[in-house]
Design an enzyme around this catalytic site. Structure first.
Site, PDB file in Angstrom:
ATOM      1  N   HIS A   1      -3.697  -5.363   1.076  1.00 19.90           N
ATOM      2  CA  HIS A   1      -3.080  -5.777   2.344  1.00 19.90           C
ATOM      3  C   HIS A   1      -3.067  -7.303   2.466  1.00 19.90           C
ATOM      4  CE1 HIS A   1      -2.653  -1.826   4.253  1.00 19.90           C
ATOM      5  NE2 HIS A   1      -3.640  -1.503   3.439  1.00 19.90           N
TER       6      HIS A   1
ATOM      7  N   SER B   1       1.918 -15.621  38.150  1.00 17.95           N
ATOM      8  CA  SER B   1       0.501 -15.351  38.397  1.00 17.95           C
ATOM      9  C   SER B   1      -0.366 -16.524  37.980  1.00 17.95           C
ATOM     10  CB  SER B   1       0.070 -14.119  37.593  1.00 17.95           C
ATOM     11  OG  SER B   1       0.072 -14.435  36.205  1.00 17.95           O
ATOM     12  N   GLY B   2       0.181 -17.393  37.134  1.00 18.64           N
ATOM     13  CA  GLY B   2      -0.652 -18.468  36.592  1.00 18.64           C
ATOM     14  C   GLY B   2      -1.246 -18.090  35.248  1.00 18.64           C
ATOM     15  N   GLY B   3      -1.081 -16.809  34.833  1.00 18.99           N
ATOM     16  CA  GLY B   3      -1.494 -16.395  33.493  1.00 18.99           C
ATOM     17  C   GLY B   3      -0.534 -16.988  32.465  1.00 18.99           C
ATOM     18  N   VAL B   4      -0.902 -16.864  31.193  1.00 20.87           N
ATOM     19  CA  VAL B   4      -0.122 -17.524  30.141  1.00 20.87           C
ATOM     20  C   VAL B   4       1.337 -17.050  30.147  1.00 20.87           C
ATOM     21  CG1 VAL B   4       0.049 -17.971  27.672  1.00 20.87           C
ATOM     22  CG2 VAL B   4      -2.179 -17.550  28.698  1.00 20.87           C
ATOM     23  N   ASP B   5       1.532 -15.726  30.165  1.00 19.69           N
ATOM     24  CA  ASP B   5       2.887 -15.209  29.982  1.00 19.69           C
ATOM     25  C   ASP B   5       3.822 -15.617  31.123  1.00 19.69           C
ATOM     26  OD1 ASP B   5       1.810 -14.113  27.742  1.00 19.69           O
ATOM     27  OD2 ASP B   5       1.617 -12.091  28.566  1.00 19.69           O
TER      28      ASP B   5
ATOM     29  N   SER C   1       3.489 -17.993  33.166  1.00 17.75           N
ATOM     30  CA  SER C   1       3.641 -19.456  33.217  1.00 17.75           C
ATOM     31  C   SER C   1       4.670 -19.930  32.203  1.00 17.75           C
ATOM     32  CB  SER C   1       2.305 -20.148  32.933  1.00 17.75           C
ATOM     33  OG  SER C   1       1.376 -19.816  33.933  1.00 17.75           O
TER      34      SER C   1
ATOM     35  N   CYS D   1       0.830  -1.199   0.000  1.00 24.00           N
ATOM     36  CA  CYS D   1       0.000   0.000   0.000  1.00 24.00           C
ATOM     37  C   CYS D   1       0.875   1.263   0.000  1.00 24.00           C
ATOM     38  CB  CYS D   1      -0.975  -0.045   1.173  1.00 24.00           C
ATOM     39  SG  CYS D   1      -2.319   1.109   0.974  1.00 24.00           S
TER      40      CYS D   1
ATOM     41  N   GLU E   1      -1.744  -8.978   4.789  1.00 23.82           N
ATOM     42  CA  GLU E   1      -1.670  -9.416   6.182  1.00 23.82           C
ATOM     43  C   GLU E   1      -3.037  -9.600   6.828  1.00 23.82           C
ATOM     44  OE1 GLU E   1      -0.916  -6.524   4.925  1.00 23.82           O
ATOM     45  OE2 GLU E   1      -1.425  -4.834   6.225  1.00 23.82           O
TER      46      GLU E   1
END
Ligand code: XMP
Length: 514
Positions: free
Chosen positions: A169, A223-227, A229, A82, A171
């Site tokens: 685009h 924290s047990g969150g994805v990141d 962990s 573009c 993407e």
């Protein structure tokens, strides 16, 4: 071993990040930089090709972003998307002009020419356009390579110099073969090896962390969150016993969550985990607070205090691990994308303690969220953790409107568990909903159960679909599923006499209620 890398220069398009993500999805490492980043930063990566993103600018506008010299001087393959294409055309003395009709939305593209960029594609493609300017004449030595109804020159190229431009685009998901086009550019034109896999990422990160940390100790707020962990699993693999993880249970987690974190990381993975049950401290601190910002502030501050207290008990520690991911890095490197006005103060577990000095270890710094998940899977983390929906740092406190008491938290946990259980049974927890939860409202209403009158609180169900959590739509859950959830909540959870479904999008609402 270094990766074959494609650099994406960001000219400000909303979808610039997506370009790098899509290139990585075809197995080629890609990094995004502001268009005017110093040349040395780009050259240090020894890229195999350069992609120029779209932009809201027009090349003729005074002060419009330009093409850095090294892009053409390097002799590397270039793909302009573009604005990127218009910039190439303008710089190489072709003709760009405002189009009579702004083209925005779906279009049908006919590809012309037998070039590597079109390898394996059908003759016509559904593509997504979004532009005001268009190419009137390609630069000298460039061929027109595609057309659409409104864009007689919708792609250009000089196959000898390996420079291409496309008006649409690739993407965005509306462009049907967009990923194939990016794969063709990265692999066929630039000659990259598609070796960016979860296994390779893990090997690289493990090696980098070992080099950085040596024999020193690392502290992680889990924290047990994805990141956090995935950080825990990666660092455990990299430095094993040098990692100490601290998990603070603030009593504001969902049903069974604290036990699951401890079970997964201490029992199953053998992590050196310090688990602190701080429920009472948090409930005491929150006593009487009903204002959402005051709740967030109170929890954030207490969290850091407890984290510091626990860290001090552990003796000498040099590094603090953080779950910073690539979008955070990109955002902070792009001052022309100021964060929207602060709507809520976000608080993340593991925030940097104020007066403690650590160096940072950020093993996810170059990963997008979906890559973090794939790495988590490859490291053997359980599905419930890897595919966990986002959960706010202040936890259920911001879903328990009004006063936060243990009794109300338990009521909320029970209702939320029913919602999640039914969504999972209906196969709607992954994909169909990006985030789903219950909120407890301090609103009493009259009900009737058996022969008796009830006067309980209200549960609001929230389920949204979103790509980026910046905007969101409410999920069109089937009405019989909603009926089942509502009936179960009112019957099984004491002191709830009404269930409502939140049908507000973001904006104007936010995803969380507080
Ligand atoms: P809102 O409510 O602002 O939420 O539309 C957008 C996303 O962010 C999550 N959220 C948080 N995440 N700390 C976090 O790590 C927080 O304090 C926080 N508050 C909201 C929210 O769950 C949603 O996914």
């Amino acid at each position: 071993m270094p990766h074959d890398t494609i650099v994406v220069l960001d000219y400000g398009s909303q979808t610039a990040q997506l370009i790098a993500r899509r290139v990585r999805e075809v197995g080629v490492y890609s990094e995004l930089f502001p268009w005017d980043v110093p040349t040395e930063r780009i050259m240090a990566l020894e890229p195999k090709g350069i992609i120029l993103s779209g932009s809201h600018h027009s090349v003729y506008e005074p002060g419009a972003p330009t093409l850095p010299h090294y892009v053409l001087d390097s002799g590397l393959p270039v793909l302009g998307i573009c604005y990127g294409m218009q910039l190439l055309t303008h710089t190489l003395r072709g003709k760009v002009a405002p189009s009579q009709a702004r083209e925005y939305g779906p279009a049908v593209l006919t590809v012309d020419g037998d070039i590597p960029l079109w390898a394996g594609l059908p003759d016509t493609l559904d593509v997504w356009m979004s532009h005001g300017d268009r190419i009137e004449a390609p630069p000298p030595d460039f061929l027109p390579l595609a057309h659409s109804h409104n864009s007689p020159v919708a792609a250009i190229g000089n196959p000898d110099r390996q420079i291409y431009g496309i008006q649409f685009h690739p993407e965005v998901s509306h462009t049907t073969h967009g990923k194939d086009i990016l794969a063709n550019f990265a692999i066929r034109v630039c000659g990259c090896r598609p070796d960016w896999t979860a296994g390779k990422v893990i090997d690289d990160v493990v090696e980098q962390v070992r080099r950085q940390v040596g024999s020193k100790r690392v502290l992680l707020g889990l924290s047990g969150g994805v990141d956090s962990s995935v950080v825990a699993a990666l660092l455990h693999k990299a430095v094993g016993g040098q990692l100490v993880s601290v998990f603070i249970d603030h009593g504001l987690l969902r049903q069974g969550e604290a036990d699951q974190v401890i079970e997964t990381f201490r029992q199953a993975m053998g992590l050196n985990l310090v688990a602190v049950n701080a429920t009472e401290e948090f409930l005491e601190a929150l006593d009487g607070i009903v204002d959402p910002e005051a709740k967030r502030k109170c929890i954030g501050e207490l969290f850091i205090r407890i984290f510091e207290r626990e860290a001090r008990k552990l003796g000498e520690i040099d590094y603090l691990a953080q779950g910073t991911i690539y979008p955070d890095v990109i955002e902070s490197a792009a001052p022309d994308r100021p964060n929207a006005q602060r709507i809520k103060s976000h608080h993340n577990v593991g925030g940097l303690p104020v007066d403690m000095r650590f160096d940072l270890v950020e093993p996810l710094r170059y990963l997008f969220k979906d890559e973090v998940r794939r790495v988590g899977e490859a490291l053997g983390l359980p599905e419930e953790i890897v595919w966990r929906q986002p959960f706010p740092g202040p936890g259920l406190a911001v879903r328990c409107l009004g006063e936060v008491t243990w009794e109300r938290l338990e009521r909320l946990r029970a209702a939320d568990a029913i919602l999640i259980e039914e969504l999972r049974a209906a196969g709607m927890l992954r994909g169909e909903t990006s985030q789903a939860f219950a909120a407890l409202l301090p609103v009493h209403s009259v009900g009737v159960m058996g022969d008796g009158r009830t006067y309980g609180e209200t549960v609001a169900l929230r389920a949204v679909t979103t790509d980026d959590f910046m905007t969101a739509d409410w999920a069109r859950l089937p009405s019989d599923l909603l009926a089942r959830i509502s009936a179960r909540i009112v019957n099984e959870v004491a002191n709830v006499s009404r269930v409502v479904y939140d049908i507000t999008s973001k904006p104007p609402a936010t995803i969380e209620w507080e």
